[in-house]
Design a protein around this motif. Structure first.
Motif, PDB file in Angstrom:
ATOM      1  N   GLY A 121       0.831  -1.188   0.000  1.00 29.56           N
ATOM      2  CA  GLY A 121       0.000   0.000   0.000  1.00 29.56           C
ATOM      3  C   GLY A 121       0.871   1.245   0.000  1.00 29.56           C
ATOM      4  O   GLY A 121       1.949   1.247   0.596  1.00 29.56           O
ATOM      5  N   ILE A 122       0.398   2.277  -0.678  1.00 33.35           N
ATOM      6  CA  ILE A 122       1.089   3.565  -0.682  1.00 33.35           C
ATOM      7  C   ILE A 122       0.105   4.608  -0.171  1.00 33.35           C
ATOM      8  O   ILE A 122      -0.939   4.830  -0.773  1.00 33.35           O
ATOM      9  N   ILE A 123       0.467   5.230   0.945  1.00 29.98           N
ATOM     10  CA  ILE A 123      -0.404   6.200   1.605  1.00 29.98           C
ATOM     11  C   ILE A 123       0.242   7.577   1.559  1.00 29.98           C
ATOM     12  O   ILE A 123       1.443   7.721   1.770  1.00 29.98           O
ATOM     13  N   THR A 124      -0.576   8.583   1.312  1.00 31.13           N
ATOM     14  CA  THR A 124      -0.146   9.964   1.427  1.00 31.13           C
ATOM     15  C   THR A 124      -1.281  10.768   2.044  1.00 31.13           C
ATOM     16  O   THR A 124      -2.425  10.314   2.087  1.00 31.13           O
ATOM     17  N   PHE A 125      -0.954  11.944   2.528  1.00 30.68           N
ATOM     18  CA  PHE A 125      -1.963  12.809   3.146  1.00 30.68           C
ATOM     19  C   PHE A 125      -2.626  13.732   2.133  1.00 30.68           C
ATOM     20  O   PHE A 125      -3.621  14.378   2.448  1.00 30.68           O
ATOM     21  N   GLU A 140      -6.305 -11.712  -2.077  1.00 24.79           N
ATOM     22  CA  GLU A 140      -6.472 -10.436  -1.373  1.00 24.79           C
ATOM     23  C   GLU A 140      -5.960  -9.295  -2.237  1.00 24.79           C
ATOM     24  O   GLU A 140      -5.183  -9.508  -3.173  1.00 24.79           O
ATOM     25  N   GLU A 141      -6.382  -8.085  -1.909  1.00 24.53           N
ATOM     26  CA  GLU A 141      -5.898  -6.910  -2.629  1.00 24.53           C
ATOM     27  C   GLU A 141      -4.379  -6.839  -2.501  1.00 24.53           C
ATOM     28  O   GLU A 141      -3.833  -6.888  -1.404  1.00 24.53           O
ATOM     29  N   ARG A 142      -3.696  -6.714  -3.637  1.00 25.52           N
ATOM     30  CA  ARG A 142      -2.235  -6.739  -3.634  1.00 25.52           C
ATOM     31  C   ARG A 142      -1.617  -5.350  -3.633  1.00 25.52           C
ATOM     32  O   ARG A 142      -0.533  -5.149  -3.082  1.00 25.52           O
ATOM     33  N   PHE A 143      -2.286  -4.373  -4.249  1.00 22.35           N
ATOM     34  CA  PHE A 143      -1.661  -3.070  -4.432  1.00 22.35           C
ATOM     35  C   PHE A 143      -2.719  -1.976  -4.394  1.00 22.35           C
ATOM     36  O   PHE A 143      -3.722  -2.054  -5.082  1.00 22.35           O
ATOM     37  N   ARG A 144      -2.463  -0.957  -3.555  1.00 22.36           N
ATOM     38  CA  ARG A 144      -3.390   0.168  -3.443  1.00 22.36           C
ATOM     39  C   ARG A 144      -2.586   1.439  -3.222  1.00 22.36           C
ATOM     40  O   ARG A 144      -1.598   1.447  -2.513  1.00 22.36           O
ATOM     41  N   VAL A 145      -3.078   2.518  -3.816  1.00 26.11           N
ATOM     42  CA  VAL A 145      -2.494   3.844  -3.639  1.00 26.11           C
ATOM     43  C   VAL A 145      -3.636   4.773  -3.262  1.00 26.11           C
ATOM     44  O   VAL A 145      -4.686   4.754  -3.893  1.00 26.11           O
ATOM     45  N   GLY A 146      -3.428   5.590  -2.242  1.00 31.01           N
ATOM     46  CA  GLY A 146      -4.483   6.520  -1.878  1.00 31.01           C
ATOM     47  C   GLY A 146      -4.105   7.428  -0.734  1.00 31.01           C
ATOM     48  O   GLY A 146      -3.015   7.342  -0.164  1.00 31.01           O
ATOM     49  N   VAL A 203      -4.933   8.874   3.137  1.00 32.64           N
ATOM     50  CA  VAL A 203      -5.144   8.170   4.404  1.00 32.64           C
ATOM     51  C   VAL A 203      -6.559   7.625   4.503  1.00 32.64           C
ATOM     52  O   VAL A 203      -6.766   6.483   4.921  1.00 32.64           O
ATOM     53  N   ASP A 204      -7.546   8.412   4.108  1.00 31.76           N
ATOM     54  CA  ASP A 204      -8.942   7.990   4.231  1.00 31.76           C
ATOM     55  C   ASP A 204      -9.232   6.698   3.481  1.00 31.76           C
ATOM     56  O   ASP A 204     -10.050   5.890   3.920  1.00 31.76           O
ATOM     57  N   ALA A 205      -8.568   6.450   2.359  1.00 38.49           N
ATOM     58  CA  ALA A 205      -8.794   5.238   1.561  1.00 38.49           C
ATOM     59  C   ALA A 205      -8.231   3.992   2.241  1.00 38.49           C
ATOM     60  O   ALA A 205      -8.522   2.877   1.822  1.00 38.49           O
ATOM     61  N   PHE A 206      -7.444   4.175   3.302  1.00 37.69           N
ATOM     62  CA  PHE A 206      -6.810   3.040   3.974  1.00 37.69           C
ATOM     63  C   PHE A 206      -7.438   2.704   5.318  1.00 37.69           C
ATOM     64  O   PHE A 206      -7.014   1.751   5.972  1.00 37.69           O
ATOM     65  N   GLN A 207      -8.446   3.445   5.725  1.00 31.96           N
ATOM     66  CA  GLN A 207      -9.111   3.176   6.997  1.00 31.96           C
ATOM     67  C   GLN A 207      -9.605   1.730   6.993  1.00 31.96           C
ATOM     68  O   GLN A 207     -10.313   1.314   6.093  1.00 31.96           O
ATOM     69  N   GLY A 208      -9.194   0.947   7.977  1.00 26.54           N
ATOM     70  CA  GLY A 208      -9.647  -0.438   8.108  1.00 26.54           C
ATOM     71  C   GLY A 208      -8.931  -1.433   7.209  1.00 26.54           C
ATOM     72  O   GLY A 208      -9.264  -2.614   7.215  1.00 26.54           O
ATOM     73  N   LYS A 209      -7.952  -1.016   6.438  1.00 24.26           N
ATOM     74  CA  LYS A 209      -7.228  -1.909   5.526  1.00 24.26           C
ATOM     75  C   LYS A 209      -5.833  -2.175   6.070  1.00 24.26           C
ATOM     76  O   LYS A 209      -5.278  -1.386   6.813  1.00 24.26           O
TER      77      LYS A 209
END
Length: 188
Positions: free
Chosen positions: A45-49, A89-95, A97-103
């Motif tokens: 996962g790639i998270i940014t604000f 399972e989901e292998r790759f996500r970019v988003g 912070v809100d898109a990662f809540q609970g993941k």
């Protein structure tokens, strides 16, 4: 525990959100390397604000063939070979912070984005300097989505000094951990 120190300053350039191209490029390159090296058993996962940084990362990922843009909707789509792990399972996500809540993902990159030398004279200038990095609830989500490894990519200079230690305690503590026996600092 790794920290990747990037170069270049943040910018807006007419966008209502912050981005940092050099950091986006570094995150995309390392994500590609790990996806290839680890195979389909590891999720990333790639998270940014900031939405502008998310978009900058997507543009860089497109150059590596990890994502493409739907011509009709404009939505970013993960390339087929990077969508699912061998367990489905989901292998790759970019988003943001809100898109990662609970993941959760095996490896998470946190793109800090903020990099400036703005002076701090009052609460308003403090918020202008650090922005979303000061929001403890978002920082908690951003720094707790990994199951195995968290890699923060950012300007460590932003975390120096007493004001940073008080305002960004979680990030400062993580950076100190990276400087210790079980960590490492790499140049982006």
């Amino acid at each position: 525990v790794p920290w990747s120190d990037g170069d270049g300053r943040e910018s807006r350039q007419g966008v209502p959100s912050w981005h940092r191209k050099s950091e986006a490029r570094a995150v995309a390159a390392e994500a590609k390397r790990l996806l290839e090296a680890c195979g389909d058993s590891v999720s990333i996962g790639i998270i940014t604000f900031y939405s502008a940084q998310r978009d900058a990362i997507f543009r860089e990922l497109k150059q590596f063939g990890l994502v493409d843009r739907d011509t009709e909707t404009g939505e970013w789509l993960t390339a087929d070979e990077y969508r699912k792990t061998n367990k489905g399972e989901e292998r790759f996500r970019v988003g943001t912070v809100d898109a990662f809540q609970g993941k959760e993902f095996d490896v998470v990159f946190l793109s800090m984005t903020r990099s400036n030398d703005l002076p701090i004279t009052d609460n308003r200038s403090l918020r202008r300097k650090f922005g979303h990095l000061m929001l403890e609830n978002r920082l908690c989500v951003a720094m707790s989505r990994q199951q195995r490894l968290l890699i923060v990519v950012g300007d460590s200079g932003m975390l120096r000094g007493e004001v940073a230690e008080q305002s960004l305690a979680g990030l400062v503590a993580f950076r100190k951990l990276c400087e210790g026996r079980h960590g490492c600092i790499v140049s982006a």
